[in-house]
Design an enzyme around this catalytic site. Structure first.
Site, PDB file in Angstrom:
ATOM      1  N   ILE A  16      58.833 -34.504  68.245  1.00  0.00           N
ATOM      2  CA  ILE A  16      58.451 -33.280  69.335  1.00  0.00           C
ATOM      3  C   ILE A  16      57.777 -34.600  70.532  1.00  0.00           C
ATOM      4  CG2 ILE A  16      56.039 -32.600  68.948  1.00  0.00           C
ATOM      5  CD1 ILE A  16      59.159 -30.533  70.648  1.00  0.00           C
ATOM      6  N   ARG A  39      49.256 -41.827  62.525  1.00  0.00           N
ATOM      7  CA  ARG A  39      48.923 -43.107  61.147  1.00  0.00           C
ATOM      8  C   ARG A  39      49.663 -44.069  61.489  1.00  0.00           C
ATOM      9  NH1 ARG A  39      48.931 -37.909  56.340  1.00  0.00           N
ATOM     10  NH2 ARG A  39      47.121 -36.396  57.234  1.00  0.00           N
ATOM     11  N   LYS A  93      53.171 -25.869  70.378  1.00  0.00           N
ATOM     12  CA  LYS A  93      53.064 -24.645  69.283  1.00  0.00           C
ATOM     13  C   LYS A  93      53.692 -24.735  67.477  1.00  0.00           C
ATOM     14  CE  LYS A  93      57.686 -25.020  68.735  1.00  0.00           C
ATOM     15  NZ  LYS A  93      58.129 -25.473  66.666  1.00  0.00           N
ATOM     16  N   ASP A 171      58.990 -21.854  62.734  1.00  0.00           N
ATOM     17  CA  ASP A 171      58.040 -22.846  63.127  1.00  0.00           C
ATOM     18  C   ASP A 171      58.927 -23.202  64.493  1.00  0.00           C
ATOM     19  OD1 ASP A 171      56.866 -25.290  63.364  1.00  0.00           O
ATOM     20  OD2 ASP A 171      58.398 -25.752  64.275  1.00  0.00           O
TER      21      ASP A 171
END
Length: 306
Positions: A16, A39, A93, A171
């Site tokens: 995203i 990471r 979100k 989601d």
């Protein structure tokens, strides 16, 4: 006089972030991406510093705001630390894994005088404002949501969705819920929910919901499916009080009334979101909408599980 661009640090460089956030930031002269925390080693845009953690990024200085694109399970502590460090925060979100966490972050933002944005991107789709206006004038006697897509297409190899706090099909489903609450002329309540949960997972891959409003107990339902094969379907159909039919499709990119197209536009949700974030920062305000997350939480509370 031109405002100085807001210096952004991006936390979490998943799909995203790459597909939506990086292009939206690059296209808006009011922002300058100066750092990324993620990471492992990865390619970042030229001139952008790479850090292994948000703490390291904040300690390095030189940023005014952070954009959080991490899973919601770890979001609360990161947002709290950023706000207490004097930074504005843009949350992808869903904002956090629980309603209480989001509410507390709003309290912290108010106390620090920083801007906090819970970015329900589908609320900024082109169809939302005209749909809301039509529903306000002509009422709503029924609503049907169909939100179906293939998780493997959009999130290959990602497994945190299926852990507690990951929300599963909600989601993407909260995108539909965010449109529904933004457009509905009266509040929506979850009355029943049925989840399909795959063996070994903790959150649903599909769900069916029934809603009510203060004036009507039936006629409002939704089907969410994250195991859908074929073309994506992101639609909401409202039956108006006068019998008219309002159809939202393409996740809010298109709107039709009684079969006549009112608009059909390309995806501009994230550019609009970043313009909204800029305006909030400049005016010293926050926007912490919690209704989509509340509806999802109510569904988990009421659900029967298959």
């Amino acid at each position: 006089m031109t405002e100085t661009p807001l210096r952004l640090g991006l936390v979490g460089l998943g799909q995203i972030a790459r597909v939506q956030h990086l292009p939206a930031i690059a296209a808006n002269p009011d922002f300058r991406l100066v750092a990324i925390a993620t990471r492992g080693q990865t390619d970042v845009p030229e001139g952008v510093a790479l850090h292994s953690s948000m703490g390291e990024m904040i300690a390095a200085g030189g940023i005014d705001a952070v954009v959080l694109c991490t899973p919601p399970q770890m979001r609360y502590a990161l947002v709290r630390d950023a706000l207490l460090a004097g930074l504005h925060v843009f949350m992808e979100k869903p904002p956090t894994q629980t309603v209480a966490e989001t509410q507390d972050l709003a309290r912290i933002a108010a106390g620090t005088g920083r801007t906090l944005l819970a970015s329900w991107h589908s609320m900024f789709s082109a169809a939302v404002a005209p749909a809301r206006d039509i529903l306000a004038r002509r009422g709503m006697q029924a609503m049907r949501i169909d939100w179906q897509e293939d998780v493997h297409k959009f999130h290959p190899g990602v497994d945190w969705f299926w852990q507690p706090g990951g929300m599963g099909v909600f989601d993407p489903g909260v995108n539909a819920l965010s449109i529904a609450v933004a457009c509905a002329p009266e509040p929506l309540f979850v009355r029943a929910a049925r989840f399909r949960v795959r063996p070994g997972e903790q959150t649903p891959v599909a769900a069916d919901l029934a809603f009510a409003t203060p004036s009507r107990e039936t006629g409002f339902d939704a089907h969410f499916d994250w195991d859908h094969q074929g073309l994506e379907r992101w639609t909401i159909r409202w039956t108006l009080d006068d019998g008219g039919v309002l159809d939202l499709s393409r996740g809010g990119g298109a709107l039709a009334l009684d079969g006549k197209t009112l608009l059909d536009e390309p995806d501009t949700e994230y550019p609009r979101l970043y313009a909204h974030f800029r305006d909030l920062v400049r005016s010293g305000r926050s926007d912490v909408e919690i209704r989509p997350l509340m509806l999802a939480a109510d569904a988990f509370s009421l659900a029967r599980r298959d």
